[in-house]
Design a protein around this motif. Structure first.
Motif, PDB file in Angstrom:
ATOM      1  N   LYS A   1      -0.430   6.383 -10.681  1.00  0.00           N
ATOM      2  CA  LYS A   1      -1.575   6.509 -11.580  1.00  0.00           C
ATOM      3  C   LYS A   1      -1.216   7.379 -12.781  1.00  0.00           C
ATOM      4  O   LYS A   1      -1.625   7.092 -13.914  1.00  0.00           O
ATOM      5  CB  LYS A   1      -2.776   7.097 -10.836  1.00  0.00           C
ATOM      6  N   ALA A   2      -0.453   8.454 -12.533  1.00  0.00           N
ATOM      7  CA  ALA A   2      -0.021   9.322 -13.629  1.00  0.00           C
ATOM      8  C   ALA A   2       0.916   8.569 -14.568  1.00  0.00           C
ATOM      9  O   ALA A   2       0.811   8.675 -15.800  1.00  0.00           O
ATOM     10  CB  ALA A   2       0.667  10.565 -13.073  1.00  0.00           C
ATOM     11  N   LEU A   3       1.845   7.795 -13.997  1.00  0.00           N
ATOM     12  CA  LEU A   3       2.761   7.000 -14.816  1.00  0.00           C
ATOM     13  C   LEU A   3       1.983   5.961 -15.623  1.00  0.00           C
ATOM     14  O   LEU A   3       2.262   5.738 -16.804  1.00  0.00           O
ATOM     15  CB  LEU A   3       3.797   6.318 -13.919  1.00  0.00           C
TER      16      LEU A   3
ATOM     17  N   VAL B   1       9.710   0.848  -8.762  1.00  0.00           N
ATOM     18  CA  VAL B   1       8.868   1.519  -9.743  1.00  0.00           C
ATOM     19  C   VAL B   1       8.156   0.493 -10.629  1.00  0.00           C
ATOM     20  O   VAL B   1       6.941   0.580 -10.865  1.00  0.00           O
ATOM     21  CB  VAL B   1       9.707   2.474 -10.618  1.00  0.00           C
ATOM     22  N   THR B   2       8.900  -0.492 -11.099  1.00  0.00           N
ATOM     23  CA  THR B   2       8.338  -1.506 -11.989  1.00  0.00           C
ATOM     24  C   THR B   2       7.219  -2.272 -11.310  1.00  0.00           C
ATOM     25  O   THR B   2       6.142  -2.463 -11.887  1.00  0.00           O
ATOM     26  CB  THR B   2       9.443  -2.482 -12.433  1.00  0.00           C
TER      27      THR B   2
ATOM     28  N   ALA C   1       1.322  -3.194 -10.430  1.00  0.00           N
ATOM     29  CA  ALA C   1       0.184  -3.308  -9.523  1.00  0.00           C
ATOM     30  C   ALA C   1      -0.870  -2.243  -9.817  1.00  0.00           C
ATOM     31  O   ALA C   1      -2.076  -2.500  -9.755  1.00  0.00           O
ATOM     32  CB  ALA C   1       0.660  -3.197  -8.077  1.00  0.00           C
ATOM     33  N   SER C   2      -0.423  -1.038 -10.170  1.00  0.00           N
ATOM     34  CA  SER C   2      -1.350   0.044 -10.494  1.00  0.00           C
ATOM     35  C   SER C   2      -2.126  -0.262 -11.769  1.00  0.00           C
ATOM     36  O   SER C   2      -3.328   0.016 -11.864  1.00  0.00           O
ATOM     37  CB  SER C   2      -0.579   1.364 -10.645  1.00  0.00           C
ATOM     38  N   LEU C   3      -1.454  -0.834 -12.753  1.00  0.00           N
ATOM     39  CA  LEU C   3      -2.138  -1.233 -13.986  1.00  0.00           C
ATOM     40  C   LEU C   3      -3.204  -2.291 -13.702  1.00  0.00           C
ATOM     41  O   LEU C   3      -4.317  -2.234 -14.240  1.00  0.00           O
ATOM     42  CB  LEU C   3      -1.128  -1.771 -14.995  1.00  0.00           C
TER      43      LEU C   3
ATOM     44  N   LYS D   1       0.832  -1.197   0.000  1.00  0.00           N
ATOM     45  CA  LYS D   1       0.000   0.000   0.000  1.00  0.00           C
ATOM     46  C   LYS D   1       0.870   1.252   0.000  1.00  0.00           C
ATOM     47  O   LYS D   1       1.850   1.345   0.728  1.00  0.00           O
ATOM     48  CB  LYS D   1      -0.927   0.002   1.214  1.00  0.00           C
ATOM     49  N   GLN D   2       0.486   2.230  -0.835  1.00  0.00           N
ATOM     50  CA  GLN D   2       1.223   3.490  -0.954  1.00  0.00           C
ATOM     51  C   GLN D   2       0.437   4.624  -0.302  1.00  0.00           C
ATOM     52  O   GLN D   2      -0.786   4.542  -0.147  1.00  0.00           O
ATOM     53  CB  GLN D   2       1.438   3.831  -2.434  1.00  0.00           C
TER      54      GLN D   2
END
Length: 236
Positions: free
Chosen positions: A20-22, A50-51, A56-58, A10-11
């Protein structure tokens, strides 16, 4: 199938919005950019973090995602998660010790799967440049919306360029204020020798409390880092 617990990933709000922007920027690169490699100039620039969090965000946005840990020399991903079961990784598959289905791990997040690196092999570049690796990439791109590949720093070994040749695009992660402009250009030149377009860069570890941008690039060729553990130089 081995299950991976991602509950500790969790971030905070600011980091969540950054990923989300990336994620959005990556999606705007086009629907044909499905297999994306990530590299950096040196270790400890935050590339693997980052990867993993981008993948996970995708998945959080509803995409089916496979994260492949292709850093066969010095992986850190497995040590950052909780795993239920015995893990076989990419090296097991590429050395024909396991089937592809046996190395794909499900996670606690829906639509998000991971292939860990596996044991350290004596010939990582040869395995990653093999026909079996390219066939695997072709196979998984038909199953997942995105295949995100974490690769070793290109400033030390050639593995990332070998992997990039099988990808739709590559992204360079750069630690803010730590890597010289010349070093980044050297890495960019290495990538340009492949058939893979460079989609862009991620400026990582930015200190928003300080005005550091004017100092960007003041370091020497290898910044403040020395050798990358057991890694050799580019071209090995």
């Amino acid at each position: 199938m081995v299950k991976v617990n991602l509950n500790d990933w969790k971030q905070d709000y600011q980091m969540d919005e950054a990923y989300k922007a990336l994620r959005t920027n990556l999606q705007f690169c086009g629907a044909d950019k499905k297999v994306i490699a990530f590299t950096s100039c040196t270790p400890n620039e935050g590339k693997s973090n980052v990867t993993a969090h981008l993948a996970a965000s995708l998945a959080e946005s509803g995409k089916s995602v496979l994260l492949i840990d292709a850093d066969l020399r010095k992986s850190v991903l497995l040590g950052r998660v909780e795993v239920d079961g015995e893990v076989r990784g990419l090296t097991h598959y590429l050395s024909k010790q396991a089937k592809l289905a046996d190395v794909i791990c499900a996670t606690s997040q829906p639509k998000f799967h991971i292939i860990f690196s596996g044991i350290v092999p004596p010939n990582p570049a040869e395995l990653l440049g093999s026909r079996l690796f390219k066939d695997m990439v072709r196979s998984v791109r038909e199953v997942y919306d995105y295949v995100i590949i974490d690769t070793p720093p290109l400033g030390r070994v050639i593995d990332s360029a070998v992997i990039a040749d099988a990808c739709d695009g590559v992204v360079i992660v750069i630690e803010s204020g730590a890597i010289s402009y010349r070093f980044v250009q050297d890495v960019k030149s290495q990538l340009e020798k492949t058939n893979c377009p460079i989609l862009g860069t991620v400026l990582n570890k930015v200190d928003y409390t300080k005005d550091t941008y004017g100092k960007y690039g003041k370091y020497g060729k290898y910044g403040k880092y020395g050798k990358y553990g057991s890694y050799g130089e580019v071209g090995e």
